[in-house]
Every structure is written in structure tokens, then in C-alpha cells.
Design an enzyme around this catalytic site. Structure first.
Site, PDB file in Angstrom:
ATOM      1  N   TYR A 105       0.840  -1.199   0.000  1.00 28.57           N
ATOM      2  CA  TYR A 105       0.000   0.000   0.000  1.00 28.57           C
ATOM      3  C   TYR A 105       0.870   1.241   0.000  1.00 28.57           C
ATOM      4  O   TYR A 105       1.955   1.252   0.588  1.00 28.57           O
ATOM      5  CB  TYR A 105      -0.884   0.057   1.254  1.00 28.57           C
ATOM      6  CG  TYR A 105      -2.064  -0.862   1.241  1.00 28.57           C
ATOM      7  CD1 TYR A 105      -3.298  -0.452   0.758  1.00 28.57           C
ATOM      8  CD2 TYR A 105      -1.969  -2.154   1.745  1.00 28.57           C
ATOM      9  CE1 TYR A 105      -4.395  -1.282   0.763  1.00 28.57           C
ATOM     10  CE2 TYR A 105      -3.069  -3.006   1.764  1.00 28.57           C
ATOM     11  CZ  TYR A 105      -4.275  -2.562   1.277  1.00 28.57           C
ATOM     12  OH  TYR A 105      -5.357  -3.395   1.280  1.00 28.57           O
ATOM     13  N   TYR A 144      -0.745  -9.683   0.795  1.00 28.08           N
ATOM     14  CA  TYR A 144       0.263  -9.108   1.690  1.00 28.08           C
ATOM     15  C   TYR A 144       0.168  -9.728   3.077  1.00 28.08           C
ATOM     16  O   TYR A 144      -0.896 -10.171   3.498  1.00 28.08           O
ATOM     17  CB  TYR A 144       0.134  -7.574   1.752  1.00 28.08           C
ATOM     18  CG  TYR A 144      -1.193  -7.030   2.244  1.00 28.08           C
ATOM     19  CD1 TYR A 144      -1.448  -6.873   3.605  1.00 28.08           C
ATOM     20  CD2 TYR A 144      -2.192  -6.652   1.343  1.00 28.08           C
ATOM     21  CE1 TYR A 144      -2.661  -6.352   4.057  1.00 28.08           C
ATOM     22  CE2 TYR A 144      -3.404  -6.136   1.790  1.00 28.08           C
ATOM     23  CZ  TYR A 144      -3.626  -5.991   3.145  1.00 28.08           C
ATOM     24  OH  TYR A 144      -4.826  -5.487   3.582  1.00 28.08           O
ATOM     25  N   ARG A 154      -3.164 -11.692   3.786  1.00 33.93           N
ATOM     26  CA  ARG A 154      -4.484 -11.321   3.272  1.00 33.93           C
ATOM     27  C   ARG A 154      -4.611 -11.794   1.825  1.00 33.93           C
ATOM     28  O   ARG A 154      -3.709 -11.609   1.014  1.00 33.93           O
ATOM     29  CB  ARG A 154      -4.684  -9.793   3.274  1.00 33.93           C
ATOM     30  CG  ARG A 154      -4.773  -9.055   4.599  1.00 33.93           C
ATOM     31  CD  ARG A 154      -5.886  -9.462   5.540  1.00 33.93           C
ATOM     32  NE  ARG A 154      -7.172  -9.916   4.974  1.00 33.93           N
ATOM     33  CZ  ARG A 154      -8.134  -9.134   4.487  1.00 33.93           C
ATOM     34  NH1 ARG A 154      -7.974  -7.832   4.449  1.00 33.93           N
ATOM     35  NH2 ARG A 154      -9.266  -9.628   4.035  1.00 33.93           N
ATOM     36  N   HIS A 157      -7.362  -8.426  -2.531  1.00 31.17           N
ATOM     37  CA  HIS A 157      -8.663  -7.775  -2.316  1.00 31.17           C
ATOM     38  C   HIS A 157      -8.605  -6.305  -2.683  1.00 31.17           C
ATOM     39  O   HIS A 157      -7.553  -5.678  -2.649  1.00 31.17           O
ATOM     40  CB  HIS A 157      -9.130  -7.930  -0.867  1.00 31.17           C
ATOM     41  CG  HIS A 157      -8.202  -7.285   0.126  1.00 31.17           C
ATOM     42  ND1 HIS A 157      -7.073  -7.909   0.587  1.00 31.17           N
ATOM     43  CD2 HIS A 157      -8.222  -6.070   0.712  1.00 31.17           C
ATOM     44  CE1 HIS A 157      -6.433  -7.101   1.418  1.00 31.17           C
ATOM     45  NE2 HIS A 157      -7.104  -5.971   1.514  1.00 31.17           N
ATOM     46  N   HIS A 159     -10.576  -2.784  -1.473  1.00 27.49           N
ATOM     47  CA  HIS A 159     -11.488  -2.197  -0.479  1.00 27.49           C
ATOM     48  C   HIS A 159     -12.509  -1.319  -1.184  1.00 27.49           C
ATOM     49  O   HIS A 159     -12.154  -0.525  -2.060  1.00 27.49           O
ATOM     50  CB  HIS A 159     -10.711  -1.339   0.516  1.00 27.49           C
ATOM     51  CG  HIS A 159      -9.771  -2.111   1.386  1.00 27.49           C
ATOM     52  ND1 HIS A 159     -10.127  -2.601   2.630  1.00 27.49           N
ATOM     53  CD2 HIS A 159      -8.486  -2.496   1.209  1.00 27.49           C
ATOM     54  CE1 HIS A 159      -9.097  -3.231   3.173  1.00 27.49           C
ATOM     55  NE2 HIS A 159      -8.074  -3.199   2.330  1.00 27.49           N
TER      56      HIS A 159
HETATM   57 FE   LIG Z   1      -6.295  -4.371   2.629  1.00 26.96          FE
END
Ligand SMILES: [Fe+3]
Lengths: 234, 193
Positions: A105, A144, A154, A157, A159
Site C-alpha cells: 500500500y 500481503y 491477506r 482484495h 477495499h
Molecule cells: Fe487491505
């Protein structure tokens, strides 16, 4: 009139405390929510329209470009936002944010030592059209790691934050990808009651796929119905 | 008619800032809603500051919550276009102010319906919260109206004070404090709309 259509259906949503996802134990309210009678529910709210969206907001493959194309697999994500009667919700604002193809991110707090992509920002927004359809272009996000439990990752995905017609239809969720082996181990996904989980998984759609450019995924979003929608006054 | 199932909620996670509150966190992306609902330069309505913290079970102030407030203006209207300097939705993450405060610049809304006390809708999102929760911010100045408010009446008397913002400063600008306790003895009342 169906008086239950307004309720948040707790057989579809994850509980406020789900011990497999550790921080819910300290952060999810422990007392029962106070149920508000049907007639007291706030029925109006702000509506966001197209004016909320800038020209490149729906194209995450372009809106972060500094000196070249972002790395990774280009995808196009499209779907409809509907109420529980299957009616399209137009003018519905969707905001998205996600990791880059390497699972990193842009957020300053993300310390995962995967590379940042100078040409990918990872956030955007779009608004549904008259048929309730939205569409945005992006890069398929990578998996990640996170600190919830040993070897925790995770699944891929995106969000989503969605506004519907009123405060009751507000939704924040995550879209997953079909066939992701990490789903079986993810306490955030698994906190959703089993019957509702597949609603969070997009489907690969060859008809959305753009030849020579991007793979297509379809993701429909169903928000709570409400008695003030025009249909129900008919 | 068979109804479609609702799309399940998921946590906003720890990395919402650049998507949902980018300007506050100094990302190069426009914010749709900011902590400033009321622009004092363009406005004749009475400005207040509404601030607070979000405490977890251990009494730690959460630094990655996102608070959204929804409210009508002093005339009782939702404003979603810049109109006389008021916007009806505010958003703020708790990760930029020292002490993990959220702090909104706004006004005390009109009561939405007769018989109700003035209240601001508040939605709480955070890492560790799988489904957002709703609460209502009332103001301690409206003792009588609060007593008759139909939402407050749904709440056991001993928990109503968790919904009342305290005036901690009168001038030059009124400051109200509203702290959220996710759990523990002072757990805030949350509503299921
Ligand atoms: Fe996330």
C-alpha cells in the site's frame, strides 16, 4: 409493506467480535446494539453524484502515473449496485483503495518490504449510472502479510466504500478474487457467515474482458432496501 | 418476491487513509469529505468544534479509526453541494493529531424532526471492526429536549450520558467533547439503524 427490509441482516454480516481476527476482541462493542424502530430510521441523507468524481478517478491504471505504466496485471472491475429487490441504485458513489501488484500500500504505515510502484497510487472512485452500473480500471492487487497470527496473509482484495440512498445503506466491504487459496485461511473473510461469503468474491467475466488490455471481473453489490425508494410507493 | 442477500460488511482496515481521507493524511488525492463541514469564511451559522477520541477495551486511544459524521445544517437541510459554506458529511481519521483526536468544525444541527433533540449521526469504522457502528451525538445544552428525544428514550438511563457531548470551552469558539468507548464500563451506546 415488508417492515424488515430496512434491517441490517446480521446473518449476512460479520459479528462485531470475531476472535479469529484478534483486534475485534478489544475494539468491537460487547453490548447489544440498540434496535431503532422502523419508523424512526433516518430515511434521508446526502446523495453524491457525478460531480464528486474527477475524470481519471475511475482509472487507477492512469491516475498515479509519474513516468510510465504501473506494473502488474490490468483488470477492469464492473458490477451493479442494487437494493434487495434487485432494483438498480443510480448515482451511488463508490470509493476504492488497494495494494499494488506486489501487495504494498502507498499508506505510510504499511511497512511490508515489497516494492512501491511509482506509477500506481491505488485509490479511486466512481459513480453508478442510470442502470446502477459502475466500472473502474486497476491493477490486480497482490497478497500481503499481516500480524494477526503466524504466517498470516491477506487474500488479494480491493477495499470498497459505498454510499446508498441513506445512512442505513452505508457499506464498507472488500472484493475478493475467485479461486484465491488464501481465502480459506483469512479470518476477516471467514468472519462472514458462511452462506454470505461468496457474495464477496468477484467472478471472472470474459465479456467484460477488454481484448489486448485488461481482464474483466464482475462484482455486484446489494445494499439494504428502503421504503422510501420510488418502487415501493407504486 | 425473493430478496437478494445483502453484501456483507468488511473492516475498513488500517490503510484507508489515502483512499478515504487523503487530504488530511497529506496524500496527493482529493478528499470528498473533510473534517471541516462548516466554512467559517462563507458562513453565518454558529461554528463549533466537535472533538473526541476512540478508546479500545484497554483504554488506549485508537490511532487508525475513521469517524464519519452526517448532519443537517441549522435549517434542518442536508447539504451535499457547497452551499453557503456547509457540507453535510465530515470524515476524519484518528491518525494525524497528537493524542489521536478526531476534530470536526461544524455547527449544532437543527432537530431532524419535531420532538427530537439536535443530534449528529456518527459512524465508526476501524481496523478491528468488521461492521461499522452508528451512534448519535447529543449536546448537553439541550437538557429538556434530550429528555424527550425518542432515540435517547430507547437507551437505559444509566447509559444515556455516553451519547451526550460535553461543552469543554465556551469562547472564542464552543468546543464539545465526545469520546467513544468501544468496550468497558463506559461503553458507548451504538444503534442498529
Ligand atoms: Fe487491505
Amino acid at each position: 409493506m415488508d417492515t424488515t427490509q430496512n434491517q441490517r441482516d446480521w446473518t449476512s454480516h460479520p459479528p462485531l467480535i470475531a476472535p479469529g481476527y484478534k483486534s475485534t476482541i478489544f475494539r468491537g462493542p460487547s453490548q447489544n446494539l440498540i434496535t431503532v424502530p422502523e419508523l424512526m430510521k433516518p430515511s434521508s441523507g446526502p446523495i453524491f453524484g457525478l460531480e464528486s468524481v474527477a475524470p481519471l478517478d475511475h482509472d487507477l491504471t492512469k491516475n498515479g502515473i509519474k513516468n510510465g505504466e504501473p506494473l502488474g496485471e490490468r483488470i477492469v472491475v464492473s458490477g451493479r449496485v442494487l437494493n434487495q429487490h434487485g432494483q438498480p441504485l443510480k448515482n451511488t458513489l463508490i470509493e476504492v483503495w488497494q495494494a499494488n501488484a506486489a501487495g504494498r500500500y502507498v499508506h505510510k504505515r504499511d511497512q511490508h518490504h515489497a516494492p512501491l510502484d511509482p506509477n500506481f497510487f491505488g485509490a479511486g472512485r466512481c459513480v453508478t449510472n442510470e442502470e446502477g452500473i459502475f466500472k473502474f480500471y486497476t491493477i490486480k492487487p497482490g497478497a500481503y502479510p499481516w500480524g494477526n497470527h503466524p504466517n498470516a496473509w491477506r487474500p488479494n482484495h480491493i477495499h470498497f466504500s459505498v454510499f446508498g440512498p441513506n445512512i442505513g445503506t452505508r457499506l464498507v466491504t472488500q472484493m475478493y478474487f475467485p479461486g484465491d487459496p488464501l481465502l480459506d485461511y483469512d479470518p476477516i473473510y471467514l468472519a462472514v457467515p458462511e452462506k454470505a461469503r461468496e457474495r464477496l468474491i468477484s467472478t471472472f467475466d470474459l465479456s467484460l474482458t477488454e481484448e489486448g488490455f485488461a481482464l474483466g471481473y464482475q462484482f455486484d453489490i446489494v445494499l439494504r432496501g428502503h421504503h422510501s425508494t420510488p418502487f415501493e410507493n407504486e | 418476491m425473493n430478496k437478494l442477500g445483502q453484501t456483507p460488511s468488511q473492516t475498513v482496515g488500517p490503510y484507508f487513509a489515502y483512499g478515504l481521507t487523503p487530504e488530511q493524511y497529506k496524500f496527493d488525492h482529493k478528499s470528498l469529505a473533510t473534517p471541516v463541514l462548516l466554512d467559517a469564511n462563507k458562513n453565518t451559522q454558529d461554528l463549533i468544534i466537535l472533538r473526541g477520541k476512540v478508546y479500545d477495551l484497554h483504554g488506549e486511544a485508537v490511532d487508525d479509526a475513521m469517524i464519519e459524521i452526517w448532519q443537517v445544517d441549522q435549517k434542518g437541510e442536508f447539504q451535499t453541494k457547497p452551499h453557503q459554506g456547509f457540507f453535510s458529511i465530515g470524515r476524519m481519521g484518528t491518525g494525524t493529531l497528537e493524542g489521536n483526536w478526531f476534530e470536526f468544525t461544524t455547527c449544532i444541527p437543527a432537530a431532524e424532526k419535531s420532538g427530537q433533540a439536535p443530534a449528529i449521526h456518527m459512524i465508526v469504522f476501524m481496523r478491528g471492526l468488521l461492521s461499522h457502528v452508528y451512534t448519535r451525538v447529543y449536546f448537553e445544552d439541550f437538557k429538556e429536549l434530550n429528555q424527550e428525544d425518542p432515540y435517547l428514550k430507547l437507551v437505559a438511563e444509566e447509559r444515556r450520558n455516553t451519547l451526550i457531548a460535553k461543552k469543554v470551552q465556551e469562547s472564542p469558539v464552543a468546543i464539545y467533547e465526545f469520546n467513544l468507548h468501544m468496550q468497558g464500563e463506559k461503553e458507548t451506546v451504538f444503534f442498529d439503524y
